[in-house]
Design a protein around this motif. Sequence first.
Motif, PDB file in Angstrom:
ATOM      1  N   ALA A  70     149.471 -19.199 -47.217  1.00 30.18           N
ATOM      2  CA  ALA A  70     150.298 -20.148 -48.337  1.00 30.18           C
ATOM      3  C   ALA A  70     151.673 -20.706 -47.614  1.00 30.18           C
ATOM      4  O   ALA A  70     152.269 -20.141 -46.962  1.00 30.18           O
ATOM      5  N   TYR A 199     147.203 -23.084 -72.616  1.00 27.82           N
ATOM      6  CA  TYR A 199     145.910 -22.438 -72.169  1.00 27.82           C
ATOM      7  C   TYR A 199     144.765 -22.928 -73.100  1.00 27.82           C
ATOM      8  O   TYR A 199     143.719 -23.006 -72.622  1.00 27.82           O
TER       9      TYR A 199
ATOM     10  N   GLY B  47     147.224 -16.486 -74.231  1.00 28.89           N
ATOM     11  CA  GLY B  47     147.145 -17.824 -73.363  1.00 28.89           C
ATOM     12  C   GLY B  47     148.113 -17.640 -72.341  1.00 28.89           C
ATOM     13  O   GLY B  47     148.010 -17.883 -71.163  1.00 28.89           O
ATOM     14  N   ILE B  50     147.639 -14.678 -70.184  1.00 26.32           N
ATOM     15  CA  ILE B  50     146.376 -15.083 -69.043  1.00 26.32           C
ATOM     16  C   ILE B  50     147.320 -15.957 -67.883  1.00 26.32           C
ATOM     17  O   ILE B  50     146.856 -15.755 -66.633  1.00 26.32           O
ATOM     18  N   LYS B  51     147.888 -16.721 -68.305  1.00 21.71           N
ATOM     19  CA  LYS B  51     148.529 -17.769 -67.278  1.00 21.71           C
ATOM     20  C   LYS B  51     149.460 -17.120 -66.388  1.00 21.71           C
ATOM     21  O   LYS B  51     149.445 -17.322 -65.071  1.00 21.71           O
ATOM     22  N   GLU B  54     147.492 -14.940 -64.273  1.00 20.08           N
ATOM     23  CA  GLU B  54     146.714 -15.858 -63.014  1.00 20.08           C
ATOM     24  C   GLU B  54     147.781 -15.935 -61.959  1.00 20.08           C
ATOM     25  O   GLU B  54     147.497 -16.086 -60.892  1.00 20.08           O
ATOM     26  N   ARG B  57     148.077 -13.038 -60.083  1.00 16.41           N
ATOM     27  CA  ARG B  57     147.204 -12.658 -59.080  1.00 16.41           C
ATOM     28  C   ARG B  57     146.999 -13.706 -57.881  1.00 16.41           C
ATOM     29  O   ARG B  57     146.968 -13.355 -56.650  1.00 16.41           O
ATOM     30  N   GLN B  58     147.353 -14.904 -58.023  1.00 18.42           N
ATOM     31  CA  GLN B  58     147.480 -15.963 -56.962  1.00 18.42           C
ATOM     32  C   GLN B  58     148.451 -15.593 -55.996  1.00 18.42           C
ATOM     33  O   GLN B  58     148.148 -15.335 -54.754  1.00 18.42           O
ATOM     34  N   LYS B  59     149.521 -15.105 -56.628  1.00 21.14           N
ATOM     35  CA  LYS B  59     150.718 -14.880 -55.422  1.00 21.14           C
ATOM     36  C   LYS B  59     150.642 -13.504 -54.676  1.00 21.14           C
ATOM     37  O   LYS B  59     150.722 -13.471 -53.715  1.00 21.14           O
ATOM     38  N   GLN B  62     147.697 -14.508 -52.042  1.00 18.04           N
ATOM     39  CA  GLN B  62     148.471 -15.205 -51.154  1.00 18.04           C
ATOM     40  C   GLN B  62     149.277 -14.181 -50.119  1.00 18.04           C
ATOM     41  O   GLN B  62     149.346 -14.203 -49.170  1.00 18.04           O
TER      42      GLN B  62
END
Lengths: 267, 126
Positions: A70, A199, B47, B50-51, B54, B57-59, B62
């Motif tokens: 990243a 969302y 929502g 969840i965001k 998300e 999780r992405q961080k 990475q």
Amino acid sequence: MNYKGRTILASAMIAAVFAGLGVRLAFLHLKPSAGTLARIERGRHMEEETRGPRGRILDRSGNIFAVDIAARHLCVDPKFILENGDIQQVCEAVTKVVPLSRSEVWKLLDQPERQYVRINRYMREKTLEPLMAMKLKGVIFEETAMRNYPKGALGAHVIGFSNREGVGSAGAEQRMNSYLQGTTGLRISQKDGRRHEIYSRRTVDIEPQPGADVYLTIDQQVQHYAEKALDELVSKYQPKGAGYCAEYSHRRNPGDGFLADLQPEPL
Amino acid sequence: MKKKQKKKSRKAEVRIPFPNVLAMVLVCVAASGLSYVWLCAQCNTLGDEIKRLESVRQKASQQAVTEQSRWENMQAPANFARALKHHGLAMTLPGERQIVRVRRSSGSRALTLAYNKQGVNKADEL
């Protein structure tokens, strides 16, 4: 007009304003015109295309030779900073993390008519952490990915490289490009007034898939010693060109040796 | 006369079922409306959660890749040799006599000492 009359008039005007707003709201919610609806939809619509990370390149033991990590582009909104932020503070903070002088950074920031200026590209998140923690107004950190070669120059002629667009341009990166490239994901949704995604309005969500990992037959230790030996020979005999062939033989299956590496060494 | 009229009107009021039914209908509509709003709020909260997850999780993924890359960089032979030199560790590869090879024998699942320096198969079962 007397006091009572003025009060009645003011009340009537306020009531009329609120009634107008109410009617407008009711129309917007119950029966908006096609044009209004299209304008609202356009403003709310969000479509994001994200590319999956490029696959890794590993040696036969699983040591990583190339991987996507990243990174961030450091960008600013000079117009917004001049109107709402502190340009001096931004300049000082940005100068600390980019390889540019203060005057160069100031020159980039001092453009009141522009709303997007890229200060530096492909920066590591760790470098930007102190700047991100400051949460300065008008400073944008664009997410991106960059190719990283953790072994440095080791096996560089075999591995090759990929360009900034994520396309293999030499060596295994080029040869295996079709396997290494990830697929593009798509997200269609709607955003609210603060430009945050809603969302519950997400209609399409296709996750980007990372590219396949490529395992080479080379071994990092053999490669290292072969390169070292070649360097010594080159410095000793000063040949016009040199190359080597490092072959690894599998002990468990005798005879299952395979060509690990054959490359010319540029001088 | 007045008493009779009062009685009549009271009787007439009692007989009309409309207010009770209307009240029930209104209560039902209000309850449905409130439930709908509550469910919408719950959906929005979920929502948002969840965001948020998300992004976490992405961080995390990475960061895992970045750390893996750093670790691989530290393990690169040239960097490894440099680190050994920096810490003054004079390390050499072990002689053949110092190596004890452990193999899984083909027949059983037990591990065996395969061979010593001369390549003589000792086959000492562990």
